[in-house]
Scaffold this active site. Structure first.
Site, short mmCIF file in Angstrom:
data_model
loop_
_atom_site.label_atom_id
_atom_site.label_comp_id
_atom_site.label_asym_id
_atom_site.label_seq_id
_atom_site.Cartn_x
_atom_site.Cartn_y
_atom_site.Cartn_z
N HIS A 19 18.60 33.47 15.29
CA HIS A 19 17.43 33.08 14.51
C HIS A 19 17.46 31.62 14.07
O HIS A 19 16.41 30.99 13.92
CB HIS A 19 17.28 34.03 13.32
N ASP A 139 7.72 47.36 29.08
CA ASP A 139 9.02 46.82 29.45
C ASP A 139 8.98 45.30 29.39
O ASP A 139 8.09 44.67 29.97
CB ASP A 139 9.39 47.28 30.86
N GLY A 140 9.93 44.71 28.68
CA GLY A 140 9.90 43.26 28.45
C GLY A 140 10.10 42.44 29.70
O GLY A 140 9.54 41.34 29.83
N ASP A 160 16.30 39.04 24.20
CA ASP A 160 17.59 39.49 23.67
C ASP A 160 17.73 41.00 23.88
O ASP A 160 17.69 41.78 22.93
CB ASP A 160 17.75 39.12 22.19
#
Length: 293
Positions: A19, A139-140, A160
């Site tokens: 982050h 689905d990414g 990620d």
């Protein structure tokens, strides 16, 4: 394949690294008034309860965000991260990357958040809302390719995955490589785990790399062989990789890293690493896998 729930790990040392990198890249994009696109391929729930059964079962946030709360220096990036996350932590929450992006975005920017887990996408839709936010139950890896290039040509892709399955490592390389060909102006930030001591002598490909730490190394090597303008490697190890059993740290591979990002991250980790350390062997590194010509 879809059983991973980030609630067990929210706010840990890996989230801190990821982050901080995310915030720095978004800040770079905001230096221009023109809008940009943010795509999160594995969004999770977006916001996490640190008093939940999942969080308290592992208490990983105590070795992440709770440790960094003790930082009393003046490093600008750490202070910005503390300021953003503190408003959640005081309510016993931790913001995931979708919520951090939502907080930092402007009205001219667009967020596309993808999540494949049936329950997590419900949580994501409930918790992350806004006129410039789109949540996609898909689905990414497939979604990233389908959604590029976006209308706004500047942007950041954060990926990620859980790396629960060995296929994830190759899927990252394949999907990012295809997306880059369609959208070469974006910055791509890829998180990966550091699970055990690397074997630098391993010479086989993904299918022969039998342990996850070898697959992480193979993934980095594969990314380095693509036709990317630059690839920046950032790693934070909070434990001794020779003795610790488990995830001793994590890394970020950043493609099309903006100017001076390496300097900013290096300055940040130089001060954050001693605070985050769980071992005298804690360390960090920032180096170029592919340096721009």
């Amino acid at each position: 394949m879809f059983s991973y729930r980030h609630g067990y790990h929210a706010g840990n040392h890996a989230d801190v690294l990821k982050h901080i990198c995310q915030m720095l890249i978004i800040d770079k994009l905001k230096q221009k008034d023109k809008g940009f696109t943010y795509i999160d391929t594995h969004s999770g729930a977006g916001l996490y309860d640190l008093t939940s059964e999942q969080s308290l079962k592992t208490n990983e946030f105590k070795q992440g965000i709770s440790k960094l709360a003790d930082y009393a220096g003046v490093q600008e990036t750490i202070l910005a991260y503390q300021e953003l996350t503190s408003q959640y932590v005081k309510c016993h929450q931790y913001p995931g990357s979708p919520e951090i992006a939502r907080m930092l975005m402007r009205e001219q920017d667009k967020l596309h958040l993808m999540e494949w887990n049936n329950q997590e996408v419900i949580n994501l839709k409930r918790q992350i809302k806004g006129p410039n936010v789109s949540v996609h139950h898909r689905d990414g890896y497939e979604g990233l390719i389908a959604m590029t290039p976006p209308e706004l040509k500047r942007g950041l892709v954060l990926t990620d995955p859980s790396y629960e399955t060995p296929e994830d490592y190759q899927l990252v390389v394949d999907s990012i490589s295809k997306a880059y060909k369609r959208w070469p102006t974006a910055t791509y930030a890829i998180w990966y785990p550091l699970l055990s001591k690397r074997d630098a002598s391993q010479s086989d490909g993904f299918e022969r790399a039998t342990t996850k730490h070898k697959k992480s190394q193979k993934m980095l090597e594969a990314l380095s062989q693509q036709d990317f303008k630059n690839v920046l490697q950032v790693e934070l190890a909070v434990q001794d990789p020779d003795t610790f059993a488990g995830m001793y740290g994590s890394g970020m591979a950043i493609i099309n890293a903006p100017w001076q990002l390496d300097v900013q991250i290096n300055d940040c980790l130089a001060e954050a690493t001693p605070v985050m350390a769980q071992s005298k062997q804690a360390s960090f590194q920032v180096n170029w896998l592919v340096e721009e010509a």
